[in-house]
Design a protein around this motif. Structure first.
Motif, PDB file in Angstrom:
ATOM      1  N   HIS A   1       8.651  -7.351  10.923  1.00  9.84           N
ATOM      2  CA  HIS A   1       7.535  -7.137  10.012  1.00  9.84           C
ATOM      3  C   HIS A   1       6.201  -7.378  10.737  1.00  9.84           C
ATOM      4  N   SER A   2       5.999  -7.092  11.857  1.00 11.01           N
ATOM      5  CA  SER A   2       4.560  -7.442  12.655  1.00 11.01           C
ATOM      6  C   SER A   2       4.273  -5.961  13.154  1.00 11.01           C
ATOM      7  N   ALA A   3       2.895  -5.961  12.977  1.00  9.56           N
ATOM      8  CA  ALA A   3       1.989  -4.640  13.276  1.00  9.56           C
ATOM      9  C   ALA A   3       1.027  -5.194  14.552  1.00  9.56           C
ATOM     10  N   SER A   4       0.711  -4.296  15.383  1.00 10.62           N
ATOM     11  CA  SER A   4      -0.160  -4.293  16.251  1.00 10.62           C
ATOM     12  C   SER A   4      -0.962  -3.057  16.508  1.00 10.62           C
ATOM     13  N   LEU A   5      -2.052  -3.390  16.900  1.00  9.55           N
ATOM     14  CA  LEU A   5      -3.175  -2.386  17.048  1.00  9.55           C
ATOM     15  C   LEU A   5      -3.847  -2.390  18.424  1.00  9.55           C
ATOM     16  N   GLY A   6      -3.664  -1.462  19.122  1.00 13.72           N
ATOM     17  CA  GLY A   6      -4.232  -1.373  20.413  1.00 13.72           C
ATOM     18  C   GLY A   6      -3.816  -2.698  21.386  1.00 13.72           C
ATOM     19  N   GLY A   7      -2.447  -3.149  21.097  1.00  8.94           N
ATOM     20  CA  GLY A   7      -2.023  -4.123  21.810  1.00  8.94           C
ATOM     21  C   GLY A   7      -2.284  -5.520  21.131  1.00  8.94           C
ATOM     22  N   GLY A   8      -3.035  -5.669  20.213  1.00  8.81           N
ATOM     23  CA  GLY A   8      -3.373  -6.900  19.499  1.00  8.81           C
ATOM     24  C   GLY A   8      -2.751  -6.782  18.330  1.00  8.81           C
ATOM     25  N   GLU A   9      -2.738  -8.392  17.784  1.00  4.11           N
ATOM     26  CA  GLU A   9      -1.867  -8.203  16.502  1.00  4.11           C
ATOM     27  C   GLU A   9      -2.889  -7.710  15.279  1.00  4.11           C
ATOM     28  N   LEU A  10      -2.110  -6.987  14.381  1.00  8.78           N
ATOM     29  CA  LEU A  10      -2.660  -6.371  13.264  1.00  8.78           C
ATOM     30  C   LEU A  10      -2.498  -7.505  11.920  1.00  8.78           C
ATOM     31  N   GLU A  11      -3.445  -8.079  11.335  1.00  7.08           N
ATOM     32  CA  GLU A  11      -2.721  -9.234  10.005  1.00  7.08           C
ATOM     33  C   GLU A  11      -2.934  -8.075   9.042  1.00  7.08           C
ATOM     34  N   LEU A  12      -1.581  -8.097   8.126  1.00  6.71           N
ATOM     35  CA  LEU A  12      -1.609  -7.370   6.941  1.00  6.71           C
ATOM     36  C   LEU A  12      -1.117  -8.132   5.943  1.00  6.71           C
ATOM     37  N   THR A  13      -1.476  -8.042   4.786  1.00  6.81           N
ATOM     38  CA  THR A  13      -0.826  -8.411   3.538  1.00  6.81           C
ATOM     39  C   THR A  13       0.479  -7.888   3.294  1.00  6.81           C
ATOM     40  N   GLY A  14       1.439  -8.417   2.436  1.00  5.51           N
ATOM     41  CA  GLY A  14       2.572  -7.785   2.112  1.00  5.51           C
ATOM     42  C   GLY A  14       2.452  -6.426   1.654  1.00  5.51           C
TER      43      GLY A  14
END
Ligand code: CA
Length: 228
Positions: A139-152
């Motif tokens: 349940h983790s996302a990354s964008l361009g190698g960095g972590e992307l914080e998302l709500t549920g």
């Protein structure tokens, strides 16, 4: 699905091959580690069943060697020995599960199915769209190698869109996937989450396109402008 059985006990091997074939597996059998090392390097098996006690190089060394070569085939270890050490070492060198002899065929088949299911899930559960990557298990996302914080809720919408690539996801379907969070999510409320996601994805080259009257599609944007 193709399975390799590495077992020097001819009677046991014959029983395994027969049982696996009856379940619809395509089975190859080898009685020693050296040819098995070659076979695992050449053929994309869905699973290998490896006996530890083999003539010459033992099963543990075989697993160690193929893992060192980058072979990811799941391995079910068979051990006649009672010592905990063999099992621990077996998992340490890269085995995925073990079964102590004697065992019943249904038990072996259940382990085989579970291992194949697990490896398929692990292989397919990272969704990638351009610079965006979603690890569905963590349940983790990354964008361009960095972590992307998302709500549920944002995660749910993004996951649905990424799972559907390159198809369009209906607004109603997105609303349904959010219903575990809010009982009264309407298709219009989906727009709020989509616009928040667009803001988070801005500049990444990944965009969420509105398909009028239907829903949304996530895609890699053309170089000449953002998706609308
Ligand atoms: Ca043996």
């Amino acid at each position: 699905m193709r399975v390799l059985v590495v077992e020097d006990d001819v009677t046991l091997a014959a029983g395994l091959v027969e049982g696996l074939e009856r379940e619809g597996f395509q089975v190859d059998h080898l009685g020693a580690a050296e040819p098995a090392e070659g076979a695992l390097g050449l053929t994309a098996y869905d699973l290998a069943i490896v006996d530890i006690g083999l003539p010459g190089i033992d099963g543990l060394e075989l697993i160690r060697r193929v893992r060192r070569r980058g072979v990811l085939t799941p391995v079910l270890i068979l051990t006649a020995r009672d010592g905990l050490d063999d099992r621990v070492v077996g998992l340490d060198v890269g085995g995925d599960d073990y079964l102590v002899k004697p065992f019943l065929l249904p038990e072996l088949l259940a382990r085989v199915r579970a291992l194949i299911r697990r490896s398929r899930a692990a292989a397919s559960l990272v969704l990638t769209v351009g610079a965006l990557s979603l690890d569905v298990q963590r349940h983790s996302a990354s964008l361009g190698g960095g972590e992307l914080e998302l709500t549920g809720r944002e995660w749910d919408v993004l996951e649905q869109l990424a799972l559907a690539v390159p198809r369009v996801v209906a607004k109603q379907k997105l609303a349904d996937s959010l219903s575990q969070w809010d009982k009264e999510i309407t298709p219009n409320a989906v727009e709020i989450y989509v616009s928040r996601l667009r803001a988070k994805l801005a500049g990444s080259g990944v965009g969420i396109r509105t398909v009028r009257g239907i829903g949304y599609r996530i895609e890699v944007e053309a170089a000449d402008g953002p998706a609308r």
